[in-house]
Design a protein around this motif. Structure first.
Motif, PDB file in Angstrom:
ATOM      1  N   ARG A 115       0.831  -1.211   0.000  1.00  0.00           N
ATOM      2  CA  ARG A 115       0.000   0.000   0.000  1.00  0.00           C
ATOM      3  C   ARG A 115       0.867   1.264   0.000  1.00  0.00           C
ATOM      4  O   ARG A 115       0.534   2.255  -0.637  1.00  0.00           O
ATOM      5  CB  ARG A 115      -0.939  -0.015   1.203  1.00  0.00           C
ATOM      6  CG  ARG A 115      -2.086   0.957   1.045  1.00  0.00           C
ATOM      7  CD  ARG A 115      -3.104   0.783   2.103  1.00  0.00           C
ATOM      8  NE  ARG A 115      -2.651   1.568   3.269  1.00  0.00           N
ATOM      9  CZ  ARG A 115      -3.076   1.380   4.492  1.00  0.00           C
ATOM     10  NH1 ARG A 115      -3.925   0.428   4.759  1.00  0.00           N
ATOM     11  NH2 ARG A 115      -2.640   2.128   5.463  1.00  0.00           N
ATOM     12  N   GLU A 116       1.983   1.217   0.706  1.00  0.00           N
ATOM     13  CA  GLU A 116       2.910   2.352   0.706  1.00  0.00           C
ATOM     14  C   GLU A 116       3.510   2.542  -0.687  1.00  0.00           C
ATOM     15  O   GLU A 116       3.706   3.665  -1.139  1.00  0.00           O
ATOM     16  CB  GLU A 116       4.018   2.117   1.738  1.00  0.00           C
ATOM     17  CG  GLU A 116       4.927   3.284   1.930  1.00  0.00           C
ATOM     18  CD  GLU A 116       4.236   4.492   2.540  1.00  0.00           C
ATOM     19  OE1 GLU A 116       4.586   5.615   2.138  1.00  0.00           O
ATOM     20  OE2 GLU A 116       3.352   4.314   3.392  1.00  0.00           O
ATOM     21  N   ALA A 117       3.789   1.436  -1.386  1.00  0.00           N
ATOM     22  CA  ALA A 117       4.357   1.518  -2.732  1.00  0.00           C
ATOM     23  C   ALA A 117       3.361   2.122  -3.728  1.00  0.00           C
ATOM     24  O   ALA A 117       3.760   2.728  -4.719  1.00  0.00           O
ATOM     25  CB  ALA A 117       4.794   0.141  -3.211  1.00  0.00           C
ATOM     26  N   LEU A 118       2.079   1.972  -3.459  1.00  0.00           N
ATOM     27  CA  LEU A 118       1.051   2.533  -4.343  1.00  0.00           C
ATOM     28  C   LEU A 118       1.022   4.057  -4.321  1.00  0.00           C
ATOM     29  O   LEU A 118       0.405   4.671  -5.185  1.00  0.00           O
ATOM     30  CB  LEU A 118      -0.335   2.000  -3.956  1.00  0.00           C
ATOM     31  CG  LEU A 118      -0.629   0.556  -4.312  1.00  0.00           C
ATOM     32  CD1 LEU A 118      -1.993   0.154  -3.786  1.00  0.00           C
ATOM     33  CD2 LEU A 118      -0.548   0.326  -5.808  1.00  0.00           C
ATOM     34  N   LYS A 119       1.689   4.673  -3.356  1.00  0.00           N
ATOM     35  CA  LYS A 119       1.695   6.132  -3.238  1.00  0.00           C
ATOM     36  C   LYS A 119       2.631   6.804  -4.238  1.00  0.00           C
ATOM     37  O   LYS A 119       2.771   8.014  -4.235  1.00  0.00           O
ATOM     38  CB  LYS A 119       2.076   6.543  -1.812  1.00  0.00           C
ATOM     39  CG  LYS A 119       1.032   6.154  -0.788  1.00  0.00           C
ATOM     40  CD  LYS A 119       1.437   6.581   0.600  1.00  0.00           C
ATOM     41  CE  LYS A 119       0.408   6.152   1.622  1.00  0.00           C
ATOM     42  NZ  LYS A 119       0.822   6.496   2.982  1.00  0.00           N
ATOM     43  N   VAL A 120       3.251   6.025  -5.093  1.00  0.00           N
ATOM     44  CA  VAL A 120       4.128   6.562  -6.125  1.00  0.00           C
ATOM     45  C   VAL A 120       3.303   7.456  -7.044  1.00  0.00           C
ATOM     46  O   VAL A 120       2.147   7.155  -7.346  1.00  0.00           O
ATOM     47  CB  VAL A 120       4.780   5.403  -6.922  1.00  0.00           C
ATOM     48  CG1 VAL A 120       5.479   5.901  -8.161  1.00  0.00           C
ATOM     49  CG2 VAL A 120       5.733   4.641  -6.056  1.00  0.00           C
ATOM     50  N   THR A 121       3.888   8.539  -7.502  1.00  0.00           N
ATOM     51  CA  THR A 121       3.209   9.475  -8.385  1.00  0.00           C
ATOM     52  C   THR A 121       2.703   8.765  -9.637  1.00  0.00           C
ATOM     53  O   THR A 121       3.467   8.086 -10.313  1.00  0.00           O
ATOM     54  CB  THR A 121       4.173  10.610  -8.806  1.00  0.00           C
ATOM     55  OG1 THR A 121       4.734  11.194  -7.641  1.00  0.00           O
ATOM     56  CG2 THR A 121       3.458  11.654  -9.622  1.00  0.00           C
ATOM     57  N   GLY A 122       1.425   8.899  -9.907  1.00  0.00           N
ATOM     58  CA  GLY A 122       0.839   8.266 -11.084  1.00  0.00           C
ATOM     59  C   GLY A 122       0.436   6.818 -10.857  1.00  0.00           C
ATOM     60  O   GLY A 122      -0.071   6.171 -11.763  1.00  0.00           O
ATOM     61  N   GLY A 123       0.656   6.292  -9.670  1.00  0.00           N
ATOM     62  CA  GLY A 123       0.289   4.906  -9.376  1.00  0.00           C
ATOM     63  C   GLY A 123       1.223   3.906 -10.037  1.00  0.00           C
ATOM     64  O   GLY A 123       2.203   4.270 -10.684  1.00  0.00           O
ATOM     65  N   LEU A 124       0.899   2.647  -9.862  1.00  0.00           N
ATOM     66  CA  LEU A 124       1.704   1.576 -10.446  1.00  0.00           C
ATOM     67  C   LEU A 124       0.949   0.924 -11.594  1.00  0.00           C
ATOM     68  O   LEU A 124      -0.274   0.756 -11.519  1.00  0.00           O
ATOM     69  CB  LEU A 124       2.021   0.511  -9.384  1.00  0.00           C
ATOM     70  CG  LEU A 124       2.916   0.939  -8.228  1.00  0.00           C
ATOM     71  CD1 LEU A 124       3.020  -0.175  -7.196  1.00  0.00           C
ATOM     72  CD2 LEU A 124       4.293   1.303  -8.734  1.00  0.00           C
ATOM     73  N   PRO A 125       1.656   0.533 -12.664  1.00  0.00           N
ATOM     74  CA  PRO A 125       0.987  -0.169 -13.752  1.00  0.00           C
ATOM     75  C   PRO A 125       0.510  -1.555 -13.304  1.00  0.00           C
ATOM     76  O   PRO A 125       0.969  -2.099 -12.300  1.00  0.00           O
ATOM     77  CB  PRO A 125       2.051  -0.278 -14.831  1.00  0.00           C
ATOM     78  CG  PRO A 125       3.322   0.152 -14.246  1.00  0.00           C
ATOM     79  CD  PRO A 125       3.049   0.799 -12.936  1.00  0.00           C
ATOM     80  N   THR A 126      -0.391  -2.120 -14.067  1.00  0.00           N
ATOM     81  CA  THR A 126      -0.989  -3.409 -13.731  1.00  0.00           C
ATOM     82  C   THR A 126       0.057  -4.516 -13.632  1.00  0.00           C
ATOM     83  O   THR A 126      -0.033  -5.374 -12.756  1.00  0.00           O
ATOM     84  CB  THR A 126      -2.042  -3.787 -14.794  1.00  0.00           C
ATOM     85  OG1 THR A 126      -2.924  -2.684 -14.969  1.00  0.00           O
ATOM     86  CG2 THR A 126      -2.834  -5.000 -14.377  1.00  0.00           C
ATOM     87  N   VAL A 127       1.050  -4.494 -14.494  1.00  0.00           N
ATOM     88  CA  VAL A 127       2.080  -5.536 -14.491  1.00  0.00           C
ATOM     89  C   VAL A 127       2.854  -5.523 -13.168  1.00  0.00           C
ATOM     90  O   VAL A 127       3.078  -6.569 -12.552  1.00  0.00           O
ATOM     91  CB  VAL A 127       3.045  -5.349 -15.687  1.00  0.00           C
ATOM     92  CG1 VAL A 127       4.185  -6.333 -15.622  1.00  0.00           C
ATOM     93  CG2 VAL A 127       2.304  -5.457 -16.999  1.00  0.00           C
ATOM     94  N   VAL A 128       3.252  -4.342 -12.739  1.00  0.00           N
ATOM     95  CA  VAL A 128       4.010  -4.206 -11.492  1.00  0.00           C
ATOM     96  C   VAL A 128       3.140  -4.602 -10.304  1.00  0.00           C
ATOM     97  O   VAL A 128       3.586  -5.327  -9.403  1.00  0.00           O
ATOM     98  CB  VAL A 128       4.543  -2.756 -11.342  1.00  0.00           C
ATOM     99  CG1 VAL A 128       5.196  -2.556  -9.987  1.00  0.00           C
ATOM    100  CG2 VAL A 128       5.521  -2.441 -12.450  1.00  0.00           C
TER     101      VAL A 128
END
Length: 183
Positions: A115-128
């Motif tokens: 959930r912390e990693a999801l805070k990246v600007t623009g979100g994460l792509p589906t593959v990641v």
């Protein structure tokens, strides 16, 4: 290599292959640097290797650098904080010993890192996102197996793998957008 760590490393190699988190090139937390050390008395020099905290590339924006740094710190505590008999393990290895409840706590803590990693600007792509969630699911599934699953879960280090995936994604995303050099 300690007497107790050999069987654990042997089983991990058979199950997961030669990929080990913490070896050169794959360590998400530390990098090895070489420098020349001169002797005070004789003036001779020798090459010395030391580990230091892995630096975050400067081309990644500050907001994403903070997220990556926070994810790294949490993953390190959960996966690699302790060292015993040649084996690195973290709080998840200790909590995972508790039957069933420990496995669900491990799942919850791993999902907090995600959930912390999801805070990246623009979100994460589906593959990641899929790669990260599959690492967590594999760790949770293996943890449900009594004793052996806990040992394999300590060797699998899902959160460290997720840090590598996040870092690779950020490098790939922002390395394309570099400023062209002036001639």
């Amino acid at each position: 290599m300690g007497l107790y760590s050999w069987p654990v490393k042997y089983v991990a190699r058979k199950v997961f292959g030669d990929v080990e988190i913490g070896n050169s090139g794959e360590d998400p937390f530390f990098e090895e640097v070489e420098f020349e050390k001169k002797s005070f008395w004789s003036g001779s020099s020798r090459i010395v290797r030391k580990k230091r905290d892995k630096s975050i590339p400067t081309f990644i924006p500050e907001a994403d650098r903070r997220v990556l740094k926070k994810v790294r710190k949490r993953a390190y505590r959960l996966d690699l904080a302790f060292h015993l008999c040649g084996v690195r393990f973290g709080w998840l290895g200790i909590i995972g010993i508790l039957p069933v409840i420990g496995d669900f706590l491990v799942l919850y803590l791993s999902l907090m890192v995600y959930r912390e990693a999801l805070k990246v600007t623009g979100g994460l792509p589906t593959v990641v996102t899929t790669q990260m969630l599959s690492n967590i699911a594999i760790d949770f599934g293996l943890g449900l197996i009594p004793i052996v699953g806990d040992i394999i879960g300590v060797c699998y280090k899902a959160n460290s793998r997720n840090v590598l995936i996040l870092e690779k994604h950020l490098k790939h995303r922002y390395n394309k957008v570099q400023v062209p050099r002036a001639k």
